[in-house]
Design an enzyme around this catalytic site. Structure first.
Site, short mmCIF file in Angstrom:
data_model
loop_
_atom_site.label_atom_id
_atom_site.label_comp_id
_atom_site.label_asym_id
_atom_site.label_seq_id
_atom_site.Cartn_x
_atom_site.Cartn_y
_atom_site.Cartn_z
CB CYS A 109 -0.01 -8.37 6.20
SG CYS A 109 -1.16 -8.63 7.56
CG ASP A 160 1.81 -4.22 4.52
OD1 ASP A 160 0.67 -4.21 4.03
OD2 ASP A 160 2.10 -4.81 5.58
#
Length: 277
Positions: A184, A191
């Protein structure tokens, strides 16, 4: 201008339960496009969509009875803004104790609010409980790059890992990897994603492509931005005639984001939930 560091990400947030569209936090796409050489006002070298799935969607009917559904949202890639995902989650939570006349009324509200935030018309579909059993799962089609036994220590995006043999005859290939991982932009949280690369052109070296995708492992950027970076790096380094990049990321906060970018006319990809989603 809305900067990512001013978004709700990484901050303690009050969870409002009454409808409040002001919680949506738009972020202009252009700042990150500047980084990959896409100047403001110039024609984009791709088109596509950001496909969102909303798995934690609930509201009250006019009698106060809770309703649940799954939502899908399609944001055009040429919209000036994206919506920061935590703000989207907080916005959706404001329906939890809000009475709405029907799922159609809910769809219209979400469509209006997201179109305003994104700066372009979006598409919204509400999947009612009665259709849950018809929702399908599937994996991205293509030849797996993950079969390759590569060695690497490069964990920041490195376009130089990409190359194609321009002396060879053009090929049409669909390549897939489940090893995409970035972080992120604001919080640094991981992620996880799967990516499908479809191209026509000189054969792309598959080991180099896999190492390149792995090189995002310590890179901080939003999903949409990662996919556009991948698209532009492949386009510049390998010069395919046709190129499409589709990533499906695992969900966070009841949402998943699945960006798709292409430079040729092709149907939008199927919205098939992967095993990791």
């Amino acid at each position: 201008m809305s900067h990512p560091e001013h978004s709700p990400l990484g901050k303690a947030s009050a969870y409002k339960t009454q409808y409040d569209p002001s919680l949506l936090f738009p972020i202009p796409r252009q700042a990150k496009r500047d980084e990959i050489g896409l100047a403001a006002g110039s024609a984009l070298p791709f088109f596509g969509i950001d496909l969102w799935n909303l798995y934690e969607l609930s509201w009250l009917n006019l009698k106060g009875k809770p309703q649940v559904a799954i939502g899908t949202v399609i944001v055009p890639a040429d919209s000036p803004n994206i919506v920061e995902s935590k703000s989207f989650k907080l916005y959706l939570n404001t329906f939890n104790q809000t009475k709405v006349a029907s799922s159609e009324a809910l769809q219209q509200l979400i469509h209006h609010d997201l179109s305003e935030a994104c700066g372009a018309p979006v598409q919204v579909r509400i999947v009612p409980q009665e259709e849950f059993a018809r929702q399908k799962m599937g994996e991205l089609a293509g030849l797996s790059l993950d079969r390759l036994d590569v060695e690497t220590d490069v964990y920041q995006p490195t376009p130089g890992l990409l190359h194609a043999d321009q002396d060879e005859s053009p090929v049409e290939e669909v390549l897939v990897s489940h090893l995409l991982k970035s972080n992120c932009l604001v919080t640094g949280q991981p992620d996880w994603g799967s990516v499908q690369i479809r191209y026509v052109g000189a054969p792309i070296n598959q080991e180099g492509l896999l190492k390149y995708l792995i090189s995002f492992r310590e890179h901080n950027e939003f999903h949409e931005q990662c996919v556009e970076r991948i698209f532009m790096d492949i386009q510049r380094q390998c010069r395919p005639v046709k190129l499409a990049v589709y990533a499906r990321y695992t969900r966070r906060g009841g949402l998943d984001i699945n960006p798709f970018r292409t430079n040729f006319n092709t149907p939008w990809p199927d919205n098939l939930r992967n095993a990791r989603q």
